[in-house]
Design a protein around this motif. Sequence first.
Motif, mmCIF file in Angstrom:
data_model
loop_
_atom_site.group_PDB
_atom_site.id
_atom_site.type_symbol
_atom_site.label_atom_id
_atom_site.label_comp_id
_atom_site.label_asym_id
_atom_site.label_seq_id
_atom_site.Cartn_x
_atom_site.Cartn_y
_atom_site.Cartn_z
ATOM 1 N N LEU A 18 0.825 -1.206 0.000
ATOM 2 C CA LEU A 18 0.000 0.000 0.000
ATOM 3 C C LEU A 18 0.860 1.258 0.000
ATOM 4 O O LEU A 18 0.602 2.211 -0.742
ATOM 5 N N MET A 19 1.906 1.263 0.817
ATOM 6 C CA MET A 19 2.775 2.431 0.907
ATOM 7 C C MET A 19 3.519 2.668 -0.397
ATOM 8 O O MET A 19 3.827 3.807 -0.753
ATOM 9 N N ASP A 20 3.790 1.576 -1.131
ATOM 10 C CA ASP A 20 4.496 1.704 -2.404
ATOM 11 C C ASP A 20 3.642 2.415 -3.449
ATOM 12 O O ASP A 20 4.147 2.929 -4.443
ATOM 13 N N LYS A 21 2.321 2.450 -3.213
ATOM 14 C CA LYS A 21 1.416 3.127 -4.149
ATOM 15 C C LYS A 21 1.528 4.646 -4.079
ATOM 16 O O LYS A 21 1.019 5.357 -4.948
ATOM 17 N N LEU A 22 2.180 5.147 -3.033
ATOM 18 C CA LEU A 22 2.211 6.596 -2.813
ATOM 19 C C LEU A 22 2.900 7.361 -3.934
ATOM 20 O O LEU A 22 2.736 8.565 -4.065
ATOM 21 N N GLU A 23 3.686 6.638 -4.738
ATOM 22 C CA GLU A 23 4.336 7.298 -5.878
ATOM 23 C C GLU A 23 3.304 7.699 -6.931
ATOM 24 O O GLU A 23 3.517 8.625 -7.705
ATOM 25 N N ALA A 93 10.979 10.015 3.512
ATOM 26 C CA ALA A 93 10.345 8.910 4.237
ATOM 27 C C ALA A 93 9.277 8.218 3.407
ATOM 28 O O ALA A 93 8.852 7.107 3.744
ATOM 29 N N SER A 94 8.822 8.847 2.329
ATOM 30 C CA SER A 94 7.772 8.228 1.517
ATOM 31 C C SER A 94 8.319 7.188 0.542
ATOM 32 O O SER A 94 7.543 6.487 -0.113
ATOM 33 N N VAL A 95 9.653 7.070 0.444
ATOM 34 C CA VAL A 95 10.230 6.053 -0.435
ATOM 35 C C VAL A 95 10.029 4.687 0.204
ATOM 36 O O VAL A 95 10.557 4.402 1.276
ATOM 37 N N VAL A 96 9.247 3.874 -0.448
ATOM 38 C CA VAL A 96 8.956 2.532 0.066
ATOM 39 C C VAL A 96 9.103 1.552 -1.078
ATOM 40 O O VAL A 96 8.512 1.734 -2.137
ATOM 41 N N ARG A 97 9.918 0.556 -0.889
ATOM 42 C CA ARG A 97 10.027 -0.508 -1.875
ATOM 43 C C ARG A 97 8.954 -1.541 -1.558
ATOM 44 O O ARG A 97 8.849 -2.007 -0.437
ATOM 45 N N PHE A 107 16.240 2.637 -0.896
ATOM 46 C CA PHE A 107 16.580 3.854 -1.631
ATOM 47 C C PHE A 107 16.098 3.770 -3.067
ATOM 48 O O PHE A 107 15.839 2.688 -3.599
ATOM 49 N N GLU A 108 15.979 4.920 -3.687
ATOM 50 C CA GLU A 108 15.688 5.024 -5.112
ATOM 51 C C GLU A 108 16.577 6.109 -5.707
ATOM 52 O O GLU A 108 16.910 7.079 -5.023
ATOM 53 N N ALA A 109 16.955 5.930 -6.954
ATOM 54 C CA ALA A 109 17.826 6.889 -7.638
ATOM 55 C C ALA A 109 17.061 7.545 -8.776
ATOM 56 O O ALA A 109 16.390 6.863 -9.559
ATOM 57 N N PHE A 110 17.156 8.867 -8.855
ATOM 58 C CA PHE A 110 16.458 9.636 -9.874
ATOM 59 C C PHE A 110 17.451 10.511 -10.635
ATOM 60 O O PHE A 110 18.568 10.757 -10.163
#
Length: 263
Positions: A18-23, A93-97, A107-110
């Motif tokens: 569910l948290m991963d949907k925040l993107e 804090a919203s980064v969730v795999r 982590f995520e890289a942009f």
Amino acid sequence: VLSELGVPEEKFAATCVLMDKLEKVPLDAIQGELEELGLEKSTIEKLTSVLTNKSIESVSAVLPDDSKAVQQLSQLFKLCEAYGIDDWIMFDASVVRGLAYYTGVVFEAFDRKGVLRAIAGGGRYDKLLETFGGDPTPAAGFGFGDAVIVELLKERNVLPSFEGSGFDSVVFAMSEDLYGVAVEVASKLRAEGLRVDLILEKKKTKWVFKHASRNQSKYCVIVAGNEYENGEVSVKDLSVGEQQAVKIDELGNWAKEVAKSSN
């Protein structure tokens, strides 16, 4: 963080999804689904508060004083500063795999401009290998999307043209029983510094010449039965279309001349 906020272990995976949907969706859109999981209202409130934070200090105010999550994040950012890459790292804090096997920092890289979606993402997983029968091995890893990288290279105008392969010569054996000879020929050329593409497949000579030309290779070395019986190979200079026989024992000298002329 989830365990410290009171999310039960059996609901960890579903909460991560569910948290991963925040993107893609706003926080309000998943609050109802979090409630359906049976999470207490106080837990959801703390969780949503953490997810909107952009600093470790703000998160530490919500979590317990002895929070391992805060300790690990603080240590990570100190190490990034020591490596001189802290300008490239930001806390979110919203980064969730959306995978439940992560056990620590994710982590995520942009791209720097933040125009494209994530180029890469990963994190810490201390129990993953033993889950599949391996020895307990703490680990970290990531995956990346080639499509996003291609888009980024195009946007920066640095996408290689991929014209040419960098080969100096293509070596081809006319029959399977000559594969061993072709390997020896390729080894001789490589020993003198030439970049060689070795073809050990049943292909027609016409295909080999096209392959060599397509990859901008200058020479095509053919290992054929009749020439091999004479201790020779056929070498075609694709730039002028001329073909000559070269003794296998003299290939080293021929390769030296080719390498010298290309430098």
